[in-house]
Scaffold this motif. Structure first.
Motif, PDB file in Angstrom:
ATOM      1  N   PRO A  97      47.102  51.941  39.278  1.00 60.82           N
ATOM      2  CA  PRO A  97      45.759  52.160  38.727  1.00 60.82           C
ATOM      3  C   PRO A  97      45.300  53.614  38.814  1.00 60.82           C
ATOM      4  O   PRO A  97      45.503  54.276  39.822  1.00 60.82           O
ATOM      5  CB  PRO A  97      44.859  51.279  39.600  1.00 60.82           C
ATOM      6  CG  PRO A  97      45.762  50.305  40.267  1.00 60.82           C
ATOM      7  CD  PRO A  97      47.097  50.965  40.379  1.00 60.82           C
ATOM      8  N   ASP A  98      44.677  54.071  37.737  1.00 55.14           N
ATOM      9  CA  ASP A  98      44.015  55.375  37.729  1.00 55.14           C
ATOM     10  C   ASP A  98      42.516  55.166  37.470  1.00 55.14           C
ATOM     11  O   ASP A  98      41.865  55.979  36.805  1.00 55.14           O
ATOM     12  CB  ASP A  98      44.641  56.260  36.635  1.00 55.14           C
ATOM     13  CG  ASP A  98      44.245  57.728  36.814  1.00 55.14           C
ATOM     14  OD1 ASP A  98      43.875  58.106  37.939  1.00 55.14           O
ATOM     15  OD2 ASP A  98      44.287  58.475  35.819  1.00 55.14           O
ATOM     16  N   GLN A  99      42.013  54.053  37.920  1.00 52.60           N
ATOM     17  CA  GLN A  99      40.578  53.743  37.849  1.00 52.60           C
ATOM     18  C   GLN A  99      40.326  52.660  38.895  1.00 52.60           C
ATOM     19  O   GLN A  99      41.270  52.015  39.370  1.00 52.60           O
ATOM     20  CB  GLN A  99      40.179  53.231  36.454  1.00 52.60           C
ATOM     21  CG  GLN A  99      40.864  51.959  36.046  1.00 52.60           C
ATOM     22  CD  GLN A  99      40.419  51.425  34.676  1.00 52.60           C
ATOM     23  OE1 GLN A  99      40.946  50.453  34.203  1.00 52.60           O
ATOM     24  NE2 GLN A  99      39.452  52.031  34.036  1.00 52.60           N
ATOM     25  N   ASN A 100      39.065  52.497  39.245  1.00 53.73           N
ATOM     26  CA  ASN A 100      38.747  51.512  40.276  1.00 53.73           C
ATOM     27  C   ASN A 100      37.493  50.742  39.884  1.00 53.73           C
ATOM     28  O   ASN A 100      36.439  50.887  40.488  1.00 53.73           O
ATOM     29  CB  ASN A 100      38.552  52.243  41.622  1.00 53.73           C
ATOM     30  CG  ASN A 100      38.403  51.267  42.769  1.00 53.73           C
ATOM     31  OD1 ASN A 100      38.755  50.086  42.649  1.00 53.73           O
ATOM     32  ND2 ASN A 100      37.857  51.730  43.891  1.00 53.73           N
ATOM     33  N   PRO A 101      37.619  49.928  38.813  1.00 53.94           N
ATOM     34  CA  PRO A 101      36.420  49.219  38.342  1.00 53.94           C
ATOM     35  C   PRO A 101      35.947  48.163  39.339  1.00 53.94           C
ATOM     36  O   PRO A 101      36.729  47.673  40.152  1.00 53.94           O
ATOM     37  CB  PRO A 101      36.886  48.561  37.038  1.00 53.94           C
ATOM     38  CG  PRO A 101      38.374  48.528  37.102  1.00 53.94           C
ATOM     39  CD  PRO A 101      38.817  49.607  38.027  1.00 53.94           C
ATOM     40  N   GLU A 102      34.672  47.843  39.213  1.00 53.77           N
ATOM     41  CA  GLU A 102      34.115  46.786  40.065  1.00 53.77           C
ATOM     42  C   GLU A 102      34.681  45.437  39.659  1.00 53.77           C
ATOM     43  O   GLU A 102      35.088  45.253  38.509  1.00 53.77           O
ATOM     44  CB  GLU A 102      32.600  46.700  39.804  1.00 53.77           C
ATOM     45  CG  GLU A 102      31.739  47.472  40.754  1.00 53.77           C
ATOM     46  CD  GLU A 102      30.280  47.223  40.408  1.00 53.77           C
ATOM     47  OE1 GLU A 102      29.807  46.104  40.617  1.00 53.77           O
ATOM     48  OE2 GLU A 102      29.644  48.162  39.892  1.00 53.77           O
ATOM     49  N   VAL A 103      34.646  44.501  40.584  1.00 52.06           N
ATOM     50  CA  VAL A 103      35.029  43.125  40.264  1.00 52.06           C
ATOM     51  C   VAL A 103      33.949  42.529  39.350  1.00 52.06           C
ATOM     52  O   VAL A 103      32.754  42.710  39.584  1.00 52.06           O
ATOM     53  CB  VAL A 103      35.176  42.310  41.571  1.00 52.06           C
ATOM     54  CG1 VAL A 103      35.319  40.827  41.287  1.00 52.06           C
ATOM     55  CG2 VAL A 103      36.359  42.830  42.382  1.00 52.06           C
ATOM     56  N   LYS A 104      34.381  41.856  38.281  1.00 47.64           N
ATOM     57  CA  LYS A 104      33.439  41.285  37.306  1.00 47.64           C
ATOM     58  C   LYS A 104      32.936  39.935  37.814  1.00 47.64           C
ATOM     59  O   LYS A 104      33.765  39.070  38.148  1.00 47.64           O
ATOM     60  CB  LYS A 104      34.203  41.087  36.000  1.00 47.64           C
ATOM     61  CG  LYS A 104      33.430  41.215  34.721  1.00 47.64           C
ATOM     62  CD  LYS A 104      34.456  41.259  33.574  1.00 47.64           C
ATOM     63  CE  LYS A 104      33.806  41.450  32.255  1.00 47.64           C
ATOM     64  NZ  LYS A 104      34.817  41.567  31.179  1.00 47.64           N
ATOM     65  N   PRO A 105      31.644  39.749  37.884  1.00 45.23           N
ATOM     66  CA  PRO A 105      31.140  38.487  38.470  1.00 45.23           C
ATOM     67  C   PRO A 105      31.522  37.271  37.614  1.00 45.23           C
ATOM     68  O   PRO A 105      31.481  37.338  36.386  1.00 45.23           O
ATOM     69  CB  PRO A 105      29.623  38.680  38.486  1.00 45.23           C
ATOM     70  CG  PRO A 105      29.338  39.775  37.517  1.00 45.23           C
ATOM     71  CD  PRO A 105      30.563  40.631  37.428  1.00 45.23           C
ATOM     72  N   ARG A 106      31.906  36.204  38.275  1.00 41.47           N
ATOM     73  CA  ARG A 106      32.262  34.955  37.593  1.00 41.47           C
ATOM     74  C   ARG A 106      31.107  33.971  37.642  1.00 41.47           C
ATOM     75  O   ARG A 106      30.170  34.124  38.439  1.00 41.47           O
ATOM     76  CB  ARG A 106      33.489  34.330  38.251  1.00 41.47           C
ATOM     77  CG  ARG A 106      34.758  35.185  38.145  1.00 41.47           C
ATOM     78  CD  ARG A 106      35.151  35.405  36.691  1.00 41.47           C
ATOM     79  NE  ARG A 106      36.539  35.786  36.519  1.00 41.47           N
ATOM     80  CZ  ARG A 106      36.996  37.005  36.212  1.00 41.47           C
ATOM     81  NH1 ARG A 106      36.157  38.017  36.079  1.00 41.47           N
ATOM     82  NH2 ARG A 106      38.276  37.223  36.040  1.00 41.47           N
ATOM     83  N   LEU A 107      31.183  32.950  36.801  1.00 46.35           N
ATOM     84  CA  LEU A 107      30.178  31.886  36.800  1.00 46.35           C
ATOM     85  C   LEU A 107      30.051  31.280  38.198  1.00 46.35           C
ATOM     86  O   LEU A 107      31.057  31.184  38.920  1.00 46.35           O
ATOM     87  CB  LEU A 107      30.607  30.775  35.836  1.00 46.35           C
ATOM     88  CG  LEU A 107      30.452  31.065  34.347  1.00 46.35           C
ATOM     89  CD1 LEU A 107      31.319  30.106  33.526  1.00 46.35           C
ATOM     90  CD2 LEU A 107      28.984  30.947  33.925  1.00 46.35           C
ATOM     91  N   PRO A 108      28.857  30.858  38.583  1.00 46.93           N
ATOM     92  CA  PRO A 108      28.709  30.192  39.890  1.00 46.93           C
ATOM     93  C   PRO A 108      29.569  28.920  39.951  1.00 46.93           C
ATOM     94  O   PRO A 108      29.729  28.230  38.944  1.00 46.93           O
ATOM     95  CB  PRO A 108      27.220  29.834  39.943  1.00 46.93           C
ATOM     96  CG  PRO A 108      26.565  30.718  38.946  1.00 46.93           C
ATOM     97  CD  PRO A 108      27.581  30.979  37.874  1.00 46.93           C
ATOM     98  N   VAL A 109      30.072  28.641  41.133  1.00 44.62           N
ATOM     99  CA  VAL A 109      30.960  27.476  41.315  1.00 44.62           C
ATOM    100  C   VAL A 109      30.276  26.198  40.828  1.00 44.62           C
ATOM    101  O   VAL A 109      30.916  25.323  40.239  1.00 44.62           O
ATOM    102  CB  VAL A 109      31.393  27.354  42.796  1.00 44.62           C
ATOM    103  CG1 VAL A 109      32.132  26.047  43.047  1.00 44.62           C
ATOM    104  CG2 VAL A 109      32.269  28.529  43.185  1.00 44.62           C
TER     105      VAL A 109
END
Ligand SMILES: Cc1cc2nc3c(=O)[nH]c(=O)nc-3n(C[C@H](O)[C@H](O)[C@H](O)COP(=O)(O)O)c2cc1C
Length: 245
Positions: free
Chosen positions: A164-176
């Motif tokens: 990786p040459d970037q460090n994006p945030e984790v994308k939020p998923r739908l609530p369980v």
């Protein structure tokens, strides 16, 4: 929590890679990890084409709607659902495959999904980043010709791999609670939960793009799912011996 679950929960697609090459030994290890996934009735219906040729890579980039990382990533793999080998297995036993069933299309495609995710998680565990490329299905017939795929083999998606040459945030998923139902399908609270989730997705996009993109999940779905979805797929798959019965 344990390290495996932490790794899974830290997934984010990587679309920018360093120039550091990935050793062939590592790629072989990742493919082997893919092969270790469960496979419907042991059909082992995934074939991986590693595309090294720079001319083919740039054509695949075109086929994917010009996604630059398809050409630039140190590694590009095309994951194919492949019943051709199973046909050969039948022939080796003087038997004729009864092919063309939609069920076989489903099992082969599911096999590819499980294989791919094992491969991707293994890659992430070694510090690599990955992004799936469904975009190759924009021009699927051209991709199949380019890779000289026989009948009963179709390219499901590509995977870009590299450091990786970037460090994006984790994308939020739908609530369980929207995704996990108890005993029957009950969606009475879904609209409200999705409305709350929409806010976290628009926060994510605003942060990630410095305010340039502000879109909720439901807006994104409305934009995408009201358009045509690669209408050439059905005819292509039939032409290649899938979805015939
Ligand atoms: C089968 C599949 C095909 C995808 N195709 C593309 C693609 O063509 N281009 C792209 O940039 N991302 C592609 N993605 C990545 C998704 O956009 C991404 O996984 C999703 O937005 C969630 O973001 P995350 O992976 O960072 O959590 C694909 C993902 C999957 C599973």
């Amino acid at each position: 929590m344990n390290q495996v679950i932490e790794l899974l929960n830290s997934h984010r697609s990587i679309r920018k890679f360093t120039y550091q090459p990935v050793a062939q030994e590592i790629i072989n290890t990742l493919v082997q990890a893919g092969q270790a996934a469960a496979t419907s009735s042991f059909i082992q219906a995934c074939t991986v084409i590693q595309v090294n040729d720079s001319n083919k890579r740039s054509q695949l980039m075109e086929c994917s709607g010009g996604q630059a990382y398809v050409g630039e990533a140190p590694v590009f793999l095309v994951l194919c659902a492949d019943m051709q080998r199973n046909k050969l297995a039948c022939e080796m036993n003087d038997a004729e495959i009864n092919s063309g069933y939609t069920e076989q299309f489903i099992t082969a495609t599911v096999d590819v999904g499980l294989f791919a995710q094992n491969l991707t998680v293994a890659a992430e565990s070694l510090g690599l980043g990955a992004v799936y490329i469904g975009g190759i299905r924009n021009q699927i017939a051209r991709v199949a010709d380019l890779l000289e795929l026989p009948d009963m083999v179709y390219p499901v998606f590509g995977i870009c791999l590299g450091y990786p040459d970037q460090n994006p945030e984790v994308k939020p998923r739908l609530p369980v609670e929207v995704v996990l139902k108890q005993d029957s399908y009950n969606d009475s609270n879904d609209q409200q939960t999705i409305a709350e989730y929409d806010k976290s997705v628009s926060d994510y996009y605003r942060t990630r793009t410095g305010g340039n993109k502000d879109m909720t999940w439901s807006e994104q779905m409305s934009g995408m799912l009201t358009k045509e979805a690669r209408p050439h797929m059905k005819a292509f798959l039939k032409d290649r011996g899938f979805l015939l019965k």
